[in-house]
Design a protein around this motif. Sequence first.
Motif, PDB file in Angstrom:
ATOM      1  N   LEU A 140       0.811  -1.211   0.000  1.00  0.00           N
ATOM      2  CA  LEU A 140       0.000   0.000   0.000  1.00  0.00           C
ATOM      3  C   LEU A 140       0.850   1.269   0.000  1.00  0.00           C
ATOM      4  CD1 LEU A 140      -2.700  -1.089   2.611  1.00  0.00           C
ATOM      5  CD2 LEU A 140      -2.767  -1.316   0.109  1.00  0.00           C
ATOM      6  N   GLY A 141       2.019   1.214   0.586  1.00  0.00           N
ATOM      7  CA  GLY A 141       2.877   2.393   0.654  1.00  0.00           C
ATOM      8  C   GLY A 141       4.121   2.089   1.465  1.00  0.00           C
ATOM      9  N   TRP A 142       4.764   3.110   1.974  1.00  0.00           N
ATOM     10  CA  TRP A 142       5.962   2.947   2.784  1.00  0.00           C
ATOM     11  C   TRP A 142       6.049   4.088   3.787  1.00  0.00           C
ATOM     12  CZ3 TRP A 142       5.741   5.565  -1.622  1.00  0.00           C
ATOM     13  CH2 TRP A 142       6.581   6.661  -1.842  1.00  0.00           C
ATOM     14  N   VAL A 143       6.931   3.918   4.754  1.00  0.00           N
ATOM     15  CA  VAL A 143       7.047   4.843   5.876  1.00  0.00           C
ATOM     16  C   VAL A 143       8.442   5.447   5.869  1.00  0.00           C
ATOM     17  CG1 VAL A 143       6.883   5.086   8.387  1.00  0.00           C
ATOM     18  CG2 VAL A 143       5.416   3.432   7.178  1.00  0.00           C
ATOM     19  N   THR A 144       8.522   6.744   6.152  1.00  0.00           N
ATOM     20  CA  THR A 144       9.801   7.431   6.250  1.00  0.00           C
ATOM     21  C   THR A 144       9.962   8.039   7.642  1.00  0.00           C
ATOM     22  OG1 THR A 144       8.917   9.520   5.427  1.00  0.00           O
ATOM     23  CG2 THR A 144       9.788   7.966   3.801  1.00  0.00           C
ATOM     24  N   ARG A 145      11.210   8.337   7.940  1.00  0.00           N
ATOM     25  CA  ARG A 145      11.544   8.975   9.220  1.00  0.00           C
ATOM     26  C   ARG A 145      12.145  10.339   8.917  1.00  0.00           C
ATOM     27  NH1 ARG A 145      15.326   6.104  13.855  1.00  0.00           N
ATOM     28  NH2 ARG A 145      15.043   7.708  15.474  1.00  0.00           N
ATOM     29  N   PRO A 146      11.419  11.396   9.116  1.00  0.00           N
ATOM     30  CA  PRO A 146      11.913  12.717   8.700  1.00  0.00           C
ATOM     31  C   PRO A 146      13.082  13.229   9.524  1.00  0.00           C
ATOM     32  CG  PRO A 146       9.852  12.945   9.888  1.00  0.00           C
ATOM     33  CD  PRO A 146      10.072  11.477   9.696  1.00  0.00           C
ATOM     34  N   SER A 147      13.205  12.784  10.759  1.00  0.00           N
ATOM     35  CA  SER A 147      14.272  13.296  11.615  1.00  0.00           C
ATOM     36  C   SER A 147      14.818  12.158  12.455  1.00  0.00           C
ATOM     37  CB  SER A 147      13.754  14.423  12.520  1.00  0.00           C
ATOM     38  OG  SER A 147      14.767  14.852  13.419  1.00  0.00           O
ATOM     39  N   ALA A 148      16.115  12.227  12.701  1.00  0.00           N
ATOM     40  CA  ALA A 148      16.728  11.212  13.553  1.00  0.00           C
ATOM     41  C   ALA A 148      16.305  11.358  15.001  1.00  0.00           C
ATOM     42  CB  ALA A 148      18.251  11.294  13.437  1.00  0.00           C
ATOM     43  N   PHE A 149      15.794  12.515  15.386  1.00  0.00           N
ATOM     44  CA  PHE A 149      15.318  12.767  16.743  1.00  0.00           C
ATOM     45  C   PHE A 149      13.791  12.895  16.711  1.00  0.00           C
ATOM     46  CE2 PHE A 149      19.494  14.686  16.181  1.00  0.00           C
ATOM     47  CZ  PHE A 149      20.225  14.056  17.167  1.00  0.00           C
ATOM     48  N   GLY A 150      13.145  12.316  17.667  1.00  0.00           N
ATOM     49  CA  GLY A 150      11.689  12.376  17.717  1.00  0.00           C
ATOM     50  C   GLY A 150      11.063  11.083  17.240  1.00  0.00           C
TER      51      GLY A 150
END
Length: 269
Positions: free
Chosen positions: A41-51
């Motif tokens: 269906l899609g994929w997931v990203t991590r915009p920041s190494a913190f949080g």
Amino acid sequence: MALPEQLLLSDLLQRRVRCDQGLDHGPGLIGWMHPPVHRLLGWVTRPSAFGNQRLVWRLNQLRGLGEGEAYVQGEPAETDPATLERLPTLFDAALLGQEGQPLGSVVDAAVELRSGRIRHYLIARSDPRLPGSSRWRLTPERIVDQQPGVVRTALGSLDELPLARASVRQELLRRSRRWKEQLEQETGRWRDQIDQVGDRFEGRLEGWLEEPPWEPQGRWREDPEDPLEPRPEREAWDQWESDSDPDEALPRSQPRSRRDPGADADPWV
């Protein structure tokens, strides 16, 4: 860059997502799939190494692929790691065989970008993070049962699956088997040639042994009789040689010195 018809999920996750506004939303993290129909269906990203913020992108938001970047259009959905852990998935699931023995793990998938359908999964026997490890193709039709974290099949071993990518060890084994087969073929061909040459030589030798003994013609013909046996011709020749004078046998034009060694002696001595 135009979108290909098929893409590996790992190739998509390795790219950083950039939206139509030019913002970088970080690299891919995991895939978002629907296991019952084997569809991505899609994929997931991590915009920041913190949080703990995670961004979920639908597959139909993908517009292009660049050098290390995936271009998307639209806004993502925000979520957190706890929610992602509750999403059903077959990635990183253990693969079990017919007797329940562990065969490997599901580490990747080949996806049709237009429909999101998963054509086949990629199975790794060892840790997928190891470089150069092998990959086997598992189609959804060969899955007997699937549960969270477990995929069951009727396989006896991974060798029953087609090899998608060979490791260094597998490549050496495959090449050694191919070299062995070629060597056996060449050896068999050489053996046949040697047998043919041996048969021709044996045939010629048998034919030569069956032929009558060779008798030379002319003045050098050997008499089959015993050479030690006395013959009239040889006795007459020996008698003529004993009766003839050696001096008379010499030509008349030769000087006397050659006929009489004492003729040239010094008379004053």
